[in-house]
Scaffold this motif. Structure first.
Motif, PDB file in Angstrom:
ATOM      1  N   PRO A  12      -2.133  -8.171  -0.857  1.00 28.71           N
ATOM      2  CA  PRO A  12      -1.976  -6.966  -1.755  1.00 28.71           C
ATOM      3  C   PRO A  12      -2.712  -7.035  -3.044  1.00 28.71           C
ATOM      4  O   PRO A  12      -2.940  -6.439  -3.931  1.00 28.71           O
TER       5      PRO A  12
ATOM      6  N   PRO B 116       1.447  -2.848  -2.780  1.00 29.37           N
ATOM      7  CA  PRO B 116       2.463  -2.662  -3.798  1.00 29.37           C
ATOM      8  C   PRO B 116       2.869  -1.502  -5.029  1.00 29.37           C
ATOM      9  O   PRO B 116       0.989  -0.613  -4.856  1.00 29.37           O
TER      10      PRO B 116
ATOM     11  N   TRP C  65       6.433  -5.475  -2.123  1.00 31.50           N
ATOM     12  CA  TRP C  65       5.422  -4.050  -2.513  1.00 31.50           C
ATOM     13  C   TRP C  65       6.069  -2.917  -1.970  1.00 31.50           C
ATOM     14  O   TRP C  65       6.075  -1.547  -2.307  1.00 31.50           O
TER      15      TRP C  65
ATOM     16  N   ARG D  66       1.076  -2.987   3.100  1.00 32.00           N
ATOM     17  CA  ARG D  66       2.287  -3.609   1.890  1.00 32.00           C
ATOM     18  C   ARG D  66       1.448  -3.370   1.288  1.00 32.00           C
ATOM     19  O   ARG D  66       1.539  -4.189  -0.159  1.00 32.00           O
TER      20      ARG D  66
END
Length: 618
Positions: free
Chosen positions: A274, A300, A612, A298
């Motif tokens: 991410p 963030p 996240w 995931r």
């Protein structure tokens, strides 16, 4: 230090070095390539947190790169199929892929990479990336033994490999058992491994099937024209055992991803997770920003995250109080805990037993006081000197003086591999004989007696530990005081780069540090004690231990697993391998006026585990 220690082998990794400094690091500037400078990130989508050891390698699958400080950042910047949740259950990330066992005899595991699994430069993650990881960490393609090479303690560069010789600086007991080239689907999204023997923790391997990007390695090693050509070149090199190509691939894999400041080649920062590293200032801070090509689940909520390097625990608490960081997890002492608790209600303090334990290991093969070569090959004389030194270790005094003020219930840990409080702990501690042999330590008279029996006077022991870690300085002073009463000369061989020096065991005779578990499973045990084990920095070698540990890797019977661990621990105590001291208490300080959603688990990556889900507080 590597993913084979961290994840693929159920992981034990060197715990983070905690250093001492008089002040906190400089405030981060703007990311490289942007105009001007700015203060530490502020606003609703930026956050700063503290860690105690600086990042230095993008490849944690090498011996050199295998450290918690690297693993934390890679957890942010590389995706995986599985991860541990707050209940220490394996959670699935289907947006990166899935895995399934398709056969028990032989063991076959199929990994399917999702269409949403993408590198940050837009290149899809494919089976070529998995082939690179398997080929490298299995060491099945190595043509040079580890004792013939040298790793630079500062840069991680591997030397001593000439011509078409191949040496990947890694090892995985699980992937080593995958001898045959894996099956790859036509679309390059499926890869199936077949084990020559059962491997008990295959799922831990499957959780993180890729490491550094194959197309980047191929470009640098083989000068391939584009990503697709590079991926095919990696596959062909391993499939055909092309030593000329593999030698070049190994050199890049070992060396190129080691850096302590922002590299000039952006391709070295390519990840699948991410976040992407945007700026790295040596020993000061690292900043990651959202990966624009990330398509996974995931993603963030925070756009920019800066990890400030604050080795000194008190300085990190001060940074939290001053609003310079929102989260810190300093090495815990009674004073640090009180200081964090005094910051309530704005700061929430979490406490738990950590996944790290303190221990002392001895070096068997460096011509020092514990090496039989120093006594003309007399193994028994060397063993008595090792036993004498271990008898002096003031384990109970360390607990009483340093740990009990923080945790009044703290006790000496008397097992190498079983966590206190677990169902097998008491039985293993009784079986291995550690407590019966060494008790609480500080046994000066017994140490003198053993040295006399060995006919050795005034042996010198160089002790490696984190030079700028206040707690370990205190431990060292207690050890030095007791050991010198018994007739040893104890030399302070501490260093701020202690973690990178562990594999250079000619500069020390005993090491004091912590192992941090990053996964659950019995395959975490062998790398520490096998003759060629990745974490066996002291050169310990015992044929019976090797036989037992190789059996452990392939044994699914839990009762037999317990028997093997007990047998191995008993031999380790008899051989005077080293001693454990205590289980780390762990504290985390969270500024709840700045961030919400932060928690911690007693495995690496501790408080980063659910990054996240973090949200800034307006």
């Amino acid at each position: 230090m590597s993913k084979r220690k961290l994840l693929a082998t159920a992981g034990i990794a060197v715990a983070s070095a905690l250093a001492f400094s008089a002040c906190t690091p400089a405030t981060p500037t703007a990311p490289a390539g942007t105009a001007g400078t700015s203060a530490a990130p502020t606003g609703p989508t930026a956050l700063s947190v503290a860690w105690n050891q600086a990042f230095y390698s993008r490849n944690s699958d090498t011996d050199y790169g295998n450290a918690t400080a690297n693993a934390n950042i890679l957890y942010l910047t590389n995706d995986s199929i599985g991860y541990y949740d707050q209940d220490l259950e394996i959670a699935q990330n289907s947006s990166f892929g899935k895995y399934e066992k398709v056969s028990d005899d032989p063991l076959k595991v199929k990994i399917t990479l999702a269409d949403t699994a993408t590198w940050s430069d837009g290149t899809p993650v494919t089976a070529a990336d998995a082939v690179l990881l398997w080929g490298a960490v299995s060491t099945n393609f190595n043509t040079v033994e580890s004792d013939a090479v040298k790793t630079d303690e500062n840069t991680g560069e591997v030397s001593g490999v000439e011509g078409d010789n191949v040496y990947f600086n890694a090892a995985s007991p699980g992937y080593t058992l995958v001898k045959d080239f894996p099956e790859i689907s036509a679309d390059g999204k499926e890869i199936t491994y077949t084990w020559s023997e059962p491997f008990v923790d295959w799922e831990i391997l499957a959780m993180s099937p890729v490491g550094v990007p194959a197309h980047v390695v191929a470009k640098r090693a083989l000068q391939t024209a584009d990503a697709e050509a590079g991926e095919q070149a990696i596959i062909d090199a391993f499939k055909n055992n092309d030593r000329a190509s593999l030698a070049k691939i190994a050199k890049v894999w070992n060396n190129d991803f080691n850096f302590k400041s922002t590299p000039s080649d952006e391709e070295l920062l390519v990840g699948s997770g991410p976040y992407v590293i945007s700026e790295l200032v040596e020993e000061q801070y690292l900043t990651v920003e959202k990966n624009p090509n990330y398509k996974g689940m995931r993603a963030p909520k925070i756009d920019k995250l800066t990890v400030r390097i604050i080795p000194d625990a008190q300085a990190s608490v001060q940074a939290l109080q001053n609003g310079e960081v929102a989260v810190t997890q300093p090495q815990s002492t009674a004073d640090i805990l009180q200081q964090l608790q005094a910051l309530a209600p704005n700061v929430e303090t979490l406490t738990q037993s950590g996944g790290t334990y303190e221990h002392v290991d001895l070096v068997f093969n460096n011509g020092g006081p514990f090496d039989p070569k120093s006594y003309g090959g007399d193994a028994e004389k060397a063993r008595k000197v090792r036993q004498a030194f271990l008898q002096t270790l003031p384990r109970q005094r360390i607990i009483d003086n340093i740990i009990k003020p923080l945790n009044p219930e703290a006790t000496v840990r008397n097992t190498f591999n079983v966590v206190p409080g677990s169902p097998e702990y008491d039985a293993t501690a009784e079986a291995n004989g550690m407590e019966a042999t060494y008790g609480g330590g500080s046994n000066v008279d017994k140490a003198k007696e053993l040295l006399a029996e060995a006919g050795v006077t005034n042996p010198t022991v160089r002790m490696l530990f984190a030079q700028n870690n206040t707690r370990r300085q205190q431990e060292f002073q207690l050890i030095k005081e007791t050991a010198e009463q018994a007739g040893f000369t104890i030399v302070d061989a501490s260093s701020t780069d202690w973690g990178q020096l562990l594999s250079t065991n000619d500069v020390y005779d005993a090491s004091l540090f912590g192992w941090q578990s990053t996964a659950l499973g019995v395959s975490q045990v062998p790398p520490n004690y096998l003759s060629d084990g990745q974490n066996n920095y002291g050169g310990y070698s015992n044929a019976q231990v090797d036989k037992l540990l190789n059996e452990l890797n392939t044994t699914t019977d839990t009762a037999r697993q317990g028997e093997i661990v007990k047998e191995v621990e008993k031999i380790l105590v008899e051989d005077a391998f080293g001693l454990t001291i205590f289980q780390f208490p762990e504290i985390t300080g969270i500024d709840t006026t700045k961030v919400k959603g932060v928690s911690s688990i007693p495995l690496s990556p501790t408080f980063f585990w659910n990054f996240w889900e973090w949200e800034t507080v307006a």
